[in-house]
Design a protein around this motif. Structure first.
Motif, PDB file in Angstrom:
ATOM      1  N   UNK A  58     -30.558 136.890  14.740  1.00 49.85           N
ATOM      2  CA  UNK A  58     -30.868 138.319  14.655  1.00 49.85           C
ATOM      3  C   UNK A  58     -32.324 138.564  15.028  1.00 49.85           C
ATOM      4  N   UNK A  59     -32.564 139.620  15.816  1.00 47.31           N
ATOM      5  CA  UNK A  59     -33.914 140.028  16.185  1.00 47.31           C
ATOM      6  C   UNK A  59     -34.082 141.519  15.950  1.00 47.31           C
ATOM      7  N   UNK A  82     -29.308 142.378  18.147  1.00 51.60           N
ATOM      8  CA  UNK A  82     -30.474 143.238  17.927  1.00 51.60           C
ATOM      9  C   UNK A  82     -30.226 144.178  16.758  1.00 51.60           C
ATOM     10  N   UNK A  83     -31.121 144.141  15.776  1.00 54.91           N
ATOM     11  CA  UNK A  83     -31.029 145.014  14.606  1.00 54.91           C
ATOM     12  C   UNK A  83     -31.872 146.258  14.859  1.00 54.91           C
ATOM     13  N   UNK A  84     -31.331 147.419  14.529  1.00 51.08           N
ATOM     14  CA  UNK A  84     -31.977 148.680  14.881  1.00 51.08           C
ATOM     15  C   UNK A  84     -33.184 149.021  14.026  1.00 51.08           C
ATOM     16  N   UNK A  85     -33.229 148.517  12.801  1.00 50.25           N
ATOM     17  CA  UNK A  85     -34.332 148.871  11.905  1.00 50.25           C
ATOM     18  C   UNK A  85     -35.134 147.633  11.522  1.00 50.25           C
ATOM     19  N   UNK A  86     -36.421 147.852  11.246  1.00 51.42           N
ATOM     20  CA  UNK A  86     -37.277 146.759  10.825  1.00 51.42           C
ATOM     21  C   UNK A  86     -37.817 145.968  11.996  1.00 51.42           C
ATOM     22  N   UNK A 106     -39.030 139.656   7.196  1.00 47.69           N
ATOM     23  CA  UNK A 106     -38.014 139.917   8.212  1.00 47.69           C
ATOM     24  C   UNK A 106     -37.192 141.145   7.891  1.00 47.69           C
ATOM     25  N   UNK A 107     -36.322 141.560   8.815  1.00 48.05           N
ATOM     26  CA  UNK A 107     -35.535 142.782   8.644  1.00 48.05           C
ATOM     27  C   UNK A 107     -34.349 142.596   7.704  1.00 48.05           C
ATOM     28  N   UNK A 108     -33.814 143.718   7.227  1.00 47.33           N
ATOM     29  CA  UNK A 108     -32.572 143.708   6.453  1.00 47.33           C
ATOM     30  C   UNK A 108     -31.401 143.551   7.412  1.00 47.33           C
ATOM     31  N   UNK A 109     -30.532 142.591   7.133  1.00 47.07           N
ATOM     32  CA  UNK A 109     -29.375 142.323   7.993  1.00 47.07           C
ATOM     33  C   UNK A 109     -28.136 142.904   7.319  1.00 47.07           C
ATOM     34  N   UNK A 110     -27.512 143.864   7.963  1.00 48.26           N
ATOM     35  CA  UNK A 110     -26.384 144.586   7.370  1.00 48.26           C
ATOM     36  C   UNK A 110     -25.087 143.795   7.497  1.00 48.26           C
ATOM     37  N   UNK A 111     -24.073 144.138   6.690  1.00 48.50           N
ATOM     38  CA  UNK A 111     -22.759 143.491   6.834  1.00 48.50           C
ATOM     39  C   UNK A 111     -22.180 143.650   8.239  1.00 48.50           C
ATOM     40  N   UNK A 133     -29.308 125.838  10.301  1.00 44.90           N
ATOM     41  CA  UNK A 133     -30.526 125.277   9.721  1.00 44.90           C
ATOM     42  C   UNK A 133     -31.344 126.354   9.026  1.00 44.90           C
ATOM     43  N   UNK A 134     -31.877 125.987   7.866  1.00 42.90           N
ATOM     44  CA  UNK A 134     -32.814 126.874   7.183  1.00 42.90           C
ATOM     45  C   UNK A 134     -32.187 127.709   6.092  1.00 42.90           C
ATOM     46  N   UNK A 135     -33.025 128.524   5.474  1.00 41.52           N
ATOM     47  CA  UNK A 135     -32.600 129.368   4.358  1.00 41.52           C
ATOM     48  C   UNK A 135     -31.879 130.610   4.866  1.00 41.52           C
ATOM     49  N   UNK A 136     -31.244 131.311   3.947  1.00 39.09           N
ATOM     50  CA  UNK A 136     -30.520 132.541   4.272  1.00 39.09           C
ATOM     51  C   UNK A 136     -31.307 133.727   3.735  1.00 39.09           C
ATOM     52  N   UNK A 137     -31.584 134.759   4.550  1.00 41.68           N
ATOM     53  CA  UNK A 137     -32.316 135.928   4.064  1.00 41.68           C
ATOM     54  C   UNK A 137     -31.616 136.572   2.866  1.00 41.68           C
ATOM     55  N   UNK A 138     -32.392 137.185   1.994  1.00 43.72           N
ATOM     56  CA  UNK A 138     -31.832 137.776   0.768  1.00 43.72           C
ATOM     57  C   UNK A 138     -30.852 138.910   1.054  1.00 43.72           C
TER      58      UNK A 138
END
Length: 305
Positions: A58-59, A82-86, A106-111, A133-138
């Motif tokens: 996600x970017x 591409x995420x529209x916000x953030x 980082x940005x909020x990733x929606x469902x 790889x790596x952690x998962x955003x909250x």
């Protein structure tokens, strides 16, 4: 095809500041800006080794566009959502102050965005390789790895997982091809302290019993251990060299291992390629080049004879 997933990519602003002082204006003595995130690091090293792959994730915002631009400039293919916000995050890494880092959120990733990623992954099949790889955003479900592997179960996708504790344990039932805990992470899982290469072997085998096919354990200056699916065990001390940059060394190791495996389908070669790639990145100001990896590989092989 090979794919990497980076849920929360970054622009890494890597600086050195001599004689850093709190509360005063400090000036950098060196600066470097790179696209970052564990999956992106894997994609970069694979690309350096001449292996085509596609970076997923996600970017958002102007930083997201810059991450994508820099990856393209480096020759790394990408297919980000591409995420529209953030905005995608900026991580500040202070090289000269004992590896101090300040990482953005980082940005909020929606469902809906998550579902777009799942649709892309649903197209993977027999012979494809996927790096998680790596952690998962909250903002994302904390069982995201589990959901992905459940969706791909039975499709013949070779999955590499580089994650910690529950993120890792929760996916072992789906038999990932490779997992790469370090010795401290492995010790935390079983509540033991693991300081020698010999001591990690029985605990790596316990993760195999839980479902992992191959367990690669990195141990920084102590070296590394591979407990392979065919029952073989390999270990080697750390190659000799000057530590310049530990960022991305573990990601380089899994990239190198899979590059070696795809080249010869031989665990010893894959292990040496993993160790060489991780060490070469640690000995470099940036992620290792093909030539740097080849140089360290020769050292590893020579020491084993």
């Amino acid at each position: 095809m090979i794919y990497t997933v980076t849920f929360n990519p970054s622009l890494d602003y890597i600086v050195s500041v001599e004689d850093f002082k709190l509360g005063l204006t400090n000036r950098t003595s060196s600066e470097l800006i790179l696209p970052g995130g564990k999956g992106i690091n894997v994609s970069t090293v694979l690309g350096n080794l001449g292996i085509e792959n596609t970076a997923l994730g996600f970017l958002a915002g102007f930083t997201g566009k810059e991450i994508e631009r820099r990856l393209k400039e480096m020759g790394v293919a990408s297919d980000f959502i591409e995420i529209n916000e953030g905005v995608s995050r900026i991580n500040l890494k202070l090289k000269s102050i004992d590896g101090t880092e300040i990482n953005g959120s980082g940005p909020v990733i929606s469902p809906e965005d998550v579902e777009k990623l799942m649709e892309k992954l649903d197209k993977l099949g027999e012979g494809d390789v996927l790096f998680l790889a790596g952690s998962i955003p909250t903002s994302m479900p904390d069982d995201m790895y589990h959901k992905i592997m459940a969706k791909l179960d039975g499709k013949g996708v070779m999955i590499v997982v580089d994650a910690t504790r529950d993120l890792l344990l929760n996916v072992l039932e789906y038999h990932p091809f490779l997992i790469k805990p370090n010795n401290h992470e492995l010790g935390e899982i079983f509540d033991v302290e693991l300081l020698t290469r010999e001591s990690v072997v029985p605990y790596a085998k316990k993760l195999q019993e839980k479902g992992a096919r191959n367990v690669l354990v990195s141990m920084a200056g102590e070296g590394a251990v591979l407990v392979a699916e065919d029952g073989s065990v390999y270990d080697t001390p750390a190659p000799k060299g000057e530590l310049k940059n530990g960022v991305g060394a573990g990601d380089s190791m899994v990239a190198g291992f899979m590059a070696g495996w795809m080249e010869k389908h031989e665990y010893r070669h894959a292990f040496y390629m993993g160790v060489a790639s991780g060490s070469a990145s640690a000995f470099s100001e940036n992620l290792a080049t093909k030539e740097e990896i080849a140089g360290v590989y020769q050292q590893v092989v020579k020491e084993e004879r």
